[in-house]
Design an enzyme around this catalytic site. Structure first.
Site, PDB file in Angstrom:
ATOM      1  N   ASN A   1       0.820  -1.220   0.000  1.00 25.78           N
ATOM      2  CA  ASN A   1       0.000   0.000   0.000  1.00 25.78           C
ATOM      3  C   ASN A   1       0.855   1.273   0.000  1.00 25.78           C
ATOM      4  OD1 ASN A   1      -2.011  -1.850   0.103  1.00 25.78           O
ATOM      5  ND2 ASN A   1      -2.668  -1.392   2.202  1.00 25.78           N
TER       6      ASN A   1
ATOM      7  N   HIS B   1     -16.499  37.357 -30.375  1.00 25.33           N
ATOM      8  CA  HIS B   1     -17.642  36.656 -30.990  1.00 25.33           C
ATOM      9  C   HIS B   1     -17.284  36.110 -32.380  1.00 25.33           C
ATOM     10  CE1 HIS B   1     -20.077  38.775 -27.886  1.00 25.33           C
ATOM     11  NE2 HIS B   1     -19.253  39.778 -28.179  1.00 25.33           N
TER      12      HIS B   1
ATOM     13  N   SER C   1      -7.017  13.699 -48.546  1.00 23.03           N
ATOM     14  CA  SER C   1      -8.247  12.915 -48.598  1.00 23.03           C
ATOM     15  C   SER C   1      -8.090  11.876 -49.697  1.00 23.03           C
ATOM     16  CB  SER C   1      -9.420  13.836 -48.902  1.00 23.03           C
ATOM     17  OG  SER C   1     -10.474  13.094 -49.465  1.00 23.03           O
TER      18      SER C   1
ATOM     19  N   LYS D   1      -7.599  18.337 -50.981  1.00 22.27           N
ATOM     20  CA  LYS D   1      -7.639  18.505 -49.524  1.00 22.27           C
ATOM     21  C   LYS D   1      -6.271  18.422 -48.849  1.00 22.27           C
ATOM     22  CE  LYS D   1     -10.817  18.780 -47.102  1.00 22.27           C
ATOM     23  NZ  LYS D   1     -11.829  17.805 -46.697  1.00 22.27           N
TER      24      LYS D   1
ATOM     25  N   GLU E   1      -6.529  18.801 -35.187  1.00 24.43           N
ATOM     26  CA  GLU E   1      -7.853  18.212 -34.950  1.00 24.43           C
ATOM     27  C   GLU E   1      -7.791  17.114 -33.893  1.00 24.43           C
ATOM     28  OE1 GLU E   1     -10.539  17.809 -38.719  1.00 24.43           O
ATOM     29  OE2 GLU E   1      -8.472  17.479 -39.330  1.00 24.43           O
TER      30      GLU E   1
ATOM     31  N   GLN F   1      -6.380   0.556  -7.353  1.00 24.10           N
ATOM     32  CA  GLN F   1      -5.624  -0.009  -8.466  1.00 24.10           C
ATOM     33  C   GLN F   1      -6.097   0.589  -9.793  1.00 24.10           C
ATOM     34  OE1 GLN F   1      -4.219  -4.126  -8.279  1.00 24.10           O
ATOM     35  NE2 GLN F   1      -5.508  -4.521 -10.051  1.00 24.10           N
TER      36      GLN F   1
ATOM     37  N   LYS G   1      -4.337   3.793 -12.037  1.00 27.43           N
ATOM     38  CA  LYS G   1      -3.157   3.817 -12.889  1.00 27.43           C
ATOM     39  C   LYS G   1      -3.446   4.072 -14.359  1.00 27.43           C
ATOM     40  CE  LYS G   1      -1.179   1.237  -9.395  1.00 27.43           C
ATOM     41  NZ  LYS G   1      -2.456   1.499  -8.700  1.00 27.43           N
TER      42      LYS G   1
END
Ligand code: ARG
Length: 500
Positions: free
Chosen positions: A152, A198, A319, A325, A332, A364, A367
């Site tokens: 312990n 904003h 992509s 892309k 992200e 336990q 962890k």
């Protein structure tokens, strides 16, 4: 009493005390009741003394933690070496016993390092795996290592030793990231971009100023981690199972050997406290929240609609269907990973909620969330250290966007106020000027002087000095303002702080 009289054989502990009940290991020297001398040979477990049948194999696998807590092996062994040294200094073990134990532990470490160590689920956790192998190597004396301690206090010590090191690594990554960002800001104190409220264009700001805002966030995160480290770096060892030990130990010796800056002052609290892990995870959550905000800005800025920045291709993917892309995968993913860390914080809080003193097996479960949190934060920072300081602002696009949003309207109002117009009236005048500019599809700075003067006779030809983006920026010339010379000073202050 001779030193060996302190051997644990005279002090049988219960389930969490390995060596006192470790009949399963050969050549036991314990003085446990002999009623059923072969019990533990039957159960095959280190604490098998009082058990009459072996643990169900599912239960054994279900309760074992060795698959994940072997991550603590190095810290467990370091803790054991310090503990054995202290037992020797306090004459609880002889010098010869201590030497044998330490040599054996070093051999265990070497076997772990080379990968030849055979981890066993039957031995439940890292602590019992290490101790069992130690006893195989050095014989009976290995069982004396567990004198005056328990798993312990051992596990609580291991987590703290491990986490202390991880925090140091995270702090050094944070410092690297800040240094990189400070250099980026330094190059762009004069690069103008729209500042938003904003997410609407509000006032011109320096790109360097925006980057230095990130540095401020990261500086607070670093501070919080350094502060949390003080509470991580307290030693539970010596609390034994929950109440302390009957052996005349000296905890200051172990604390010094292990570099702890303090000793947990109450044995019950010491074995059950996981505040430090929760605090780390909370701090890590705030850090990840910051990284997610930075990610979000990068993602927006990379879009064709903003076109404010380029990030190096190595942080992007394409992509499989859309050839044009270039996706900002790394930011992200970091934005998404923040969710995991928040989740782990909730896991740890919920884990500790309602737990009575002292140690409970629930613990336990501390962890894996903690490991995941450390790994997620560390990985995110490694990516950011390389990526974020290498973003390239597209100053033309930023400038064009700033021109579009009437970002200098406040500057015109402030100009009128300086000429005696009440702010509310100035606000009204500027509103009318903006409406006209919208009508003419030009910026405020592109209106004719006569156009402006029809709204207020307080306006003179010098008004255009204030309506330019550069004029607007450099007018905010006070501590914390976006004037390029103020951003330069912020850069200097940050460099000084980071050099400490
Ligand atoms: N594997 C345990 C944990 O991670 C170690 C402590 C076990 N103590 C006990 N009394 N069963 O918490």
């Amino acid at each position: 009493m001779t030193p060996t009289n302190f051997s644990q054989s005279a002090h049988p502990d219960l389930s969490d005390s390995v060596s006192s009940n470790a009949d399963s290991l050969s050549d036991s020297n314990t003085a446990l009741p002999k009623a059923e001398p072969n019990q533990s040979q039957q159960t095959g477990q280190m604490w098998g003394g009082r058990f009459s049948e072996a643990t169900d194999s599912f239960v054994q696998a279900f309760t074992a933690s060795v698959n994940f807590d072997q991550r603590f092996a190095r810290h467990d062994i370091a803790g054991s070496i310090a503990h054995a040294t202290m037992l020797g200094k306090c004459e609880i073990l002889t010098d010869a016993e201590v030497k044998t134990i330490i040599d054996g532990l070093k051999q265990v470490q070497a076997e772990i390092d080379t990968g030849e160590f055979a981890w066993s689920v039957a031995l439940e956790d890292v602590h019992m795996n290490v101790e069992s192998r130690l006893t195989e190597i050095v014989g009976t004396v290995g069982k004396k290592l567990h004198t005056g301690r328990s798993r312990n206090d051992q596990v609580a010590t291991d987590i703290r030793l491990w986490l202390r090191e991880e925090v140091d690594n995270i702090v050094s990554l944070l410092n690297k990231l800040q240094s990189g960002l400070v250099d980026l800001a330094d190059k762009h104190t004069d690069t103008i971009m729209p500042g938003f409220t904003h997410l609407q264009t509000a006032q011109p700001v320096s790109f360097g100023h925006h980057v230095m805002a990130w540095v401020e966030m990261l500086a607070r995160d670093t501070d919080r981690l350094i502060d949390a480290r003080r509470r991580i770096n307290q030693m539970p060892l010596g609390s034994a199972a929950l109440a302390g030990t009957t052996f005349p130990i000296d905890r200051t010796i172990t604390a010094d050997l292990l570099g702890f800056e303090g000793i947990c002052q109450n044995s019950l609290d010491a074995v059950s406290d996981r505040d430090f892990a929760i605090e780390f995870t909370a701090t890590a959550s705030i850090l990840m929240m910051h990284l997610s905000r930075m990610s979000e800005e990068i993602i927006l800025w990379m879009s064709a609609q903003f076109n404010f920045v380029r990030i190096p291709d190595r942080f992007c993917t394409g992509s499989s269907i859309m050839p044009q892309k270039k996706n900002p995968d790394v930011p992200e993913l970091v934005r998404g990973k923040a969710a995991r860390v928040f989740g782990q914080l909730t896991t740890l809080l919920t884990l500790m909620k309602n737990q009575p003193l002292a140690y409970n097996k629930d613990n336990q479960e501390d962890k894996e969330p903690l490991f995941d949190c450390v790994d997620t934060v560390t990985g995110s920072l490694i990516a950011f250290v390389d990526m974020l300081p290498n973003i390239e602002p597209n100053s033309d696009a930023m400038r064009a966007a700033t021109m579009k949003g009437y970002a200098t309207a406040t500057d015109l109002a402030d100009y009128l106020v300086r000429r005696g117009v009440a702010f509310r009236d100035a606000h009204e005048v500027v509103g009318s000027a903006v409406a006209l500019a919208i009508d003419k599809q030009v910026d405020l700075s592109q209106l004719e002087l006569a156009d402006l003067q029809q709204f207020s006779d307080a306006i003179d030809a010098d008004v255009f000095d204030y309506l330019t983006l550069e004029g607007s920026l450099s007018a905010r010339d006070h501590l914390g303002g976006t004037a390029p010379n103020q951003v330069k000073q912020a850069v200097q202050r940050a460099r000084k702080r980071l050099a400490r």
